[in-house]
Design an enzyme around this catalytic site. Structure first.
Site: not given
Ligand code: 5GP
Length: 122
Positions: A102, A106
């Site tokens: 993704v 993160h």
């Protein structure tokens, strides 16, 4: 050169409320939620609300307040989920070699069991 940010990535959709998540922490700069495919008893994703592709993109462009908020959230979450004392692993995958799926920066927080050595060979 850093990859351009894709506003249609899954985490951008979660931030816009277009996809649900199990929210574990939210403040002005950060959202944290349970990973949909947990690899450990505790598997939390911590993401900035800003549009950053990776750690180097975040490090190059984020404000001091955004940077601090990420680590404050990690401190809070590790305590709240009972892994601050037993230990945990922070991972941030980036790009092709990092196997990033993704493309929104993160951290994974993984804990709740002994996690073994750091890397597999595959
Ligand atoms: P990456 O490989 O980019 O570091 O990790 C992406 C993580 O996002 C994976 O651990 C994956 O399970 C998680 N993930 C992918 N799609 C979703 C989703 O729709 N919701 C949640 N909560 N996690 C997701």
């Amino acid at each position: 050169m850093a990859m351009a940010y894709d506003p249609n990535n899954i985490f951008a959709k979660i931030l816009r409320g277009e996809i649900p998540c199990k929210k574990l922490h939210e403040d002005e700069f950060v959202l944290a939620f349970a990973d949909i495919n947990p690899q450990a008893p505790v598997h939390i994703l911590v993401i900035p609300k800003g549009a950053y592709v990776s750690a180097q993109d975040f490090g190059a462009r984020a404000s001091a307040a955004e940077s601090q908020a990420i680590f404050r959230a990690i401190a809070h979450l590790t305590e709240q989920h009972g892994i601050a004392a037993t230990g945990y692993r922070l991972i941030s995958n980036a790009g092709v070699h990092g196997h990033q799926e993704v493309p929104h920066f993160h951290f994974h927080i993984l804990g709740g069991r002994a996690l073994g050595s750091m890397l597999t060979r595959s």
